[in-house]
Design a protein around this motif. Structure first.
Motif, PDB file in Angstrom:
ATOM      1  N   SER A  75       0.861  -1.195   0.000  1.00 57.40           N
ATOM      2  CA  SER A  75       0.000   0.000   0.000  1.00 57.40           C
ATOM      3  C   SER A  75       0.888   1.233   0.000  1.00 57.40           C
ATOM      4  O   SER A  75       2.109   1.133   0.198  1.00 57.40           O
ATOM      5  CB  SER A  75      -0.910   0.010   1.241  1.00 57.40           C
ATOM      6  OG  SER A  75      -0.138   0.128   2.416  1.00 57.40           O
ATOM      7  N   ALA A  77      -0.144   4.920   1.407  1.00 59.47           N
ATOM      8  CA  ALA A  77      -0.992   6.050   1.817  1.00 59.47           C
ATOM      9  C   ALA A  77      -0.194   7.358   1.882  1.00 59.47           C
ATOM     10  O   ALA A  77      -0.671   8.401   1.450  1.00 59.47           O
ATOM     11  CB  ALA A  77      -1.644   5.758   3.162  1.00 59.47           C
ATOM     12  N   ASN A  78       1.025   7.287   2.417  1.00 61.81           N
ATOM     13  CA  ASN A  78       1.808   8.519   2.612  1.00 61.81           C
ATOM     14  C   ASN A  78       3.186   8.454   1.961  1.00 61.81           C
ATOM     15  O   ASN A  78       4.096   9.187   2.353  1.00 61.81           O
ATOM     16  CB  ASN A  78       1.963   8.790   4.114  1.00 61.81           C
ATOM     17  CG  ASN A  78       0.631   9.096   4.750  1.00 61.81           C
ATOM     18  OD1 ASN A  78      -0.072  10.005   4.336  1.00 61.81           O
ATOM     19  ND2 ASN A  78       0.249   8.296   5.745  1.00 61.81           N
ATOM     20  N   ASP A 105       5.678  -0.243  10.010  1.00 64.45           N
ATOM     21  CA  ASP A 105       6.259   0.594  11.070  1.00 64.45           C
ATOM     22  C   ASP A 105       5.492   0.529  12.394  1.00 64.45           C
ATOM     23  O   ASP A 105       6.084   0.517  13.475  1.00 64.45           O
ATOM     24  CB  ASP A 105       6.409   2.054  10.600  1.00 64.45           C
ATOM     25  CG  ASP A 105       5.088   2.684  10.170  1.00 64.45           C
ATOM     26  OD1 ASP A 105       4.067   1.971  10.047  1.00 64.45           O
ATOM     27  OD2 ASP A 105       5.072   3.917   9.943  1.00 64.45           O
ATOM     28  N   GLY A 134       0.613   9.441   9.433  1.00 64.87           N
ATOM     29  CA  GLY A 134      -0.503   8.510   9.282  1.00 64.87           C
ATOM     30  C   GLY A 134      -0.989   8.063  10.645  1.00 64.87           C
ATOM     31  O   GLY A 134      -0.457   8.482  11.677  1.00 64.87           O
ATOM     32  N   LEU A 135      -2.011   7.224  10.656  1.00 68.05           N
ATOM     33  CA  LEU A 135      -2.421   6.553  11.900  1.00 68.05           C
ATOM     34  C   LEU A 135      -2.020   5.095  11.727  1.00 68.05           C
ATOM     35  O   LEU A 135      -2.561   4.401  10.857  1.00 68.05           O
ATOM     36  CB  LEU A 135      -3.931   6.637  12.099  1.00 68.05           C
ATOM     37  CG  LEU A 135      -4.534   7.909  12.690  1.00 68.05           C
ATOM     38  CD1 LEU A 135      -6.043   7.768  12.811  1.00 68.05           C
ATOM     39  CD2 LEU A 135      -3.922   8.257  14.044  1.00 68.05           C
ATOM     40  N   GLY A 136      -1.067   4.653  12.527  1.00 69.72           N
ATOM     41  CA  GLY A 136      -0.609   3.273  12.432  1.00 69.72           C
ATOM     42  C   GLY A 136      -1.186   2.469  13.577  1.00 69.72           C
ATOM     43  O   GLY A 136      -1.387   2.983  14.678  1.00 69.72           O
ATOM     44  N   GLU A 150      -3.802  -2.244   9.826  1.00 67.00           N
ATOM     45  CA  GLU A 150      -4.250  -1.055   9.066  1.00 67.00           C
ATOM     46  C   GLU A 150      -5.561  -0.434   9.562  1.00 67.00           C
ATOM     47  O   GLU A 150      -6.410  -0.033   8.759  1.00 67.00           O
ATOM     48  CB  GLU A 150      -4.377  -1.397   7.575  1.00 67.00           C
ATOM     49  CG  GLU A 150      -3.063  -1.663   6.871  1.00 67.00           C
ATOM     50  CD  GLU A 150      -2.162  -0.432   6.747  1.00 67.00           C
ATOM     51  OE1 GLU A 150      -2.694   0.690   6.647  1.00 67.00           O
ATOM     52  OE2 GLU A 150      -0.935  -0.601   6.763  1.00 67.00           O
ATOM     53  N   HIS A 153      -7.127   3.186   8.650  1.00 64.64           N
ATOM     54  CA  HIS A 153      -7.924   3.480   7.455  1.00 64.64           C
ATOM     55  C   HIS A 153      -9.368   3.013   7.574  1.00 64.64           C
ATOM     56  O   HIS A 153     -10.054   2.884   6.562  1.00 64.64           O
ATOM     57  CB  HIS A 153      -7.253   2.855   6.218  1.00 64.64           C
ATOM     58  CG  HIS A 153      -5.898   3.443   5.937  1.00 64.64           C
ATOM     59  ND1 HIS A 153      -5.723   4.747   5.553  1.00 64.64           N
ATOM     60  CD2 HIS A 153      -4.658   2.910   6.024  1.00 64.64           C
ATOM     61  CE1 HIS A 153      -4.425   4.983   5.398  1.00 64.64           C
ATOM     62  NE2 HIS A 153      -3.757   3.893   5.683  1.00 64.64           N
ATOM     63  N   GLU A 162      -7.682   8.288   9.122  1.00 64.03           N
ATOM     64  CA  GLU A 162      -6.389   8.979   9.087  1.00 64.03           C
ATOM     65  C   GLU A 162      -6.498  10.418   8.555  1.00 64.03           C
ATOM     66  O   GLU A 162      -5.759  11.298   8.982  1.00 64.03           O
ATOM     67  CB  GLU A 162      -5.443   8.154   8.210  1.00 64.03           C
ATOM     68  CG  GLU A 162      -4.112   8.758   7.976  1.00 64.03           C
ATOM     69  CD  GLU A 162      -3.179   7.787   7.277  1.00 64.03           C
ATOM     70  OE1 GLU A 162      -2.811   6.771   7.876  1.00 64.03           O
ATOM     71  OE2 GLU A 162      -2.833   8.052   6.116  1.00 64.03           O
TER      72      GLU A 162
HETATM   73  C1  BGC Z   1      -0.232   3.309   6.630  1.00 65.37           C
HETATM   74  C2  BGC Z   1       0.221   2.286   7.650  1.00 65.37           C
HETATM   75  C3  BGC Z   1       1.260   2.895   8.576  1.00 65.37           C
HETATM   76  C4  BGC Z   1       0.739   4.187   9.178  1.00 65.37           C
HETATM   77  C5  BGC Z   1       1.779   4.877  10.039  1.00 65.37           C
HETATM   78  C6  BGC Z   1      -0.706   4.546   7.341  1.00 65.37           C
HETATM   79  O1  BGC Z   1      -1.097   5.487   6.407  1.00 65.37           O
HETATM   80  O2  BGC Z   1      -1.271   2.791   5.845  1.00 65.37           O
HETATM   81  O3  BGC Z   1       0.755   1.166   7.003  1.00 65.37           O
HETATM   82  O4  BGC Z   1       1.571   1.975   9.589  1.00 65.37           O
HETATM   83  O5  BGC Z   1       0.325   5.078   8.163  1.00 65.37           O
HETATM   84  O6  BGC Z   1       2.906   5.215   9.315  1.00 65.37           O
END
Ligand code: BGC
Length: 259
Positions: A75, A77-78, A105, A134-136, A150, A153, A162
Motif C-alpha cells: 500500500s 498512503a503517505n 512501522d 498517518g495513523l498506524g 491497518e 484506514h 487517518e
Molecule cells: C499506513 C500504515 C502505517 C501508518 C503509520 C498509514 O497510512 O497505511 O501502514 O503503519 O500510516 O505510518
C-alpha cells in the motif's frame, strides 16, 4: 546480540544499533530527512547511508509506513505509489549489502512496546496506535501480533480515519488540542466498540503531548502513552531483524514464545 533498527517515516528516516536483549540504543540515532517524493531508489539510498554511517555489516530491521508482506510493499498512503509491489527487502539488501528484514512501522513500534515498553507482560487484546503523518496500528492478542491490521484506514462517517484524526490532520487544519482530541476520541471510541481491547497504547510523536489531550478521551479502556516514544520504531525494527536469523521465528512470534 544486536541489530541495526531503521524507522522509515514520512518526514525522517532514523536508525541506530540496538541491543536486542535490553532494547537500548547502542549509539545516538542518526536521522536523515525523507527524500521527497518518497520513491524507492532515493529511500533505499538513505537506508544504505545510515548503514554506512554506523559501518554496519550485520542484520538490519526496517519499519516501513505501509502494508508489508514478506518484504513486499502492499500500500502507499503517505509514500510514493511507485512502492506498491516493490520487494523492499530485496532492494535494501542490494543497497546495504546486509541481510534486511522489513515490517510495517506500527507493527515494529508495537513489538518494541510489548517487549520493553508499556505493553510488557500484558496478555489479552492490546492495541497500539501510532499517531503521526498517518495513523498506524498494531494489534496483539496474548502477546501475538496480527500483522498489517491497518486500522488507521477504517471509515468513520464516510471518511478515512487517518484523514481527520492523524497528527498531520491536526497540523494541516491548525486544530486546537480540544478539536483534535474530540476527533481522536471518536476514532478511539470506534476501535473500542470493534475490538474491546484490554489496553490501548498511544505512540508516535504526539504521544509526548498526551497531557494536552487526554481530557478529551472518554473511552473506558485502560490507556497509556507509549513508554519508548520516538525510539519504539527503531527498537521494534531491530527486534524484527531477529526473524532473519531463524526461519522458525515468524513476525507474530517475536514477542511471545520466540525461542
Ligand atoms: C499506513 C500504515 C502505517 C501508518 C503509520 C498509514 O497510512 O497505511 O501502514 O503503519 O500510516 O505510518
Amino acid at each position: 546480540m544486536e541489530a541495526l533498527g531503521i524507522d522509515i517515516g514520512g518526514s525522517g528516516i532514523k536508525g541506530a544499533p540496538v541491543d536486542l536483549a535490553t532494547g537500548e540504543l547502542l549509539a545516538p540515532r542518526c536521522r536523515i530527512p525523507t527524500p521527497q517524493p518518497a520513491k524507492p531508489e532515493p529511500i533505499a539510498d538513505v537506508v544504505a547511508e545510515i548503514a554506512k554511517y554506523f559501518s554496519w555489516n550485520g542484520s538490519i530491521g526496517c519499519g516501513f509506513p505501509a502494508i508489508v508482506r514478506h518484504g513486499v510493499i502492499g500500500s502507499a498512503a503517505n509514500i510514493s505509489k511507485k512502492w506498491i509491489g516493490v520487494d523492499a527487502e530485496a532492494l535494501f539488501r542490494q543497497t546495504t549489502g546486509c541481510p534486511v528484514h522489513v515490517v510495517n512501522d506500527a507493527d515494529a513500534a508495537g513489538i518494541a512496546e510489548m517487549t520493553f515498553g508499556a505493553g510488557q507482560g500484558r496478555n489479552g487484546v492490546v492495541l497500539i496506535v501510532t499517531i503521526g503523518t498517518g495513523l498506524g496500528t498494531a494489534l496483539f492478542t496474548d502477546g501475538y501480533l496480527v500483522p498489517n491490521c491497518e486500522l488507521g484506514h477504517i471509515e468513520i462517517n464516510g471518511q478515512d480515519a487517518e484523514t481527520f484524526a492523524s497528527d498531520a490532520a491536526r497540523k494541516r487544519e491548525a486544530l486546537s488540542w480540544k478539536k483534535w482530541g474530540k476527533r481522536f476520541n471518536l476514532y478511539l471510541t470506534t476501535l473500542e466498540k470493534l475490538f474491546s481491547p484490554d489496553l490501548i497504547i498511544l505512540g508516535g510523536g504526539v504521544s509526548k503531548e498526551f497531557d494536552a489531550f487526554r481530557q478529551y478521551l472518554t473511552i473506558q479502556t485502560e490507556m497509556t502513552p507509549a513508554a519508548l516514544l520516538n525510539e519504539a520504531g527503531i527498537v521494534g525494527a531491530a527486534l524484527a531483524a531477529r526473524a532473519i536469523e531463524s526461519v522458525d521465528i515468524s513476525l507474530s512470534r517475536l514477542v511471545k514464545g520466540a525461542g
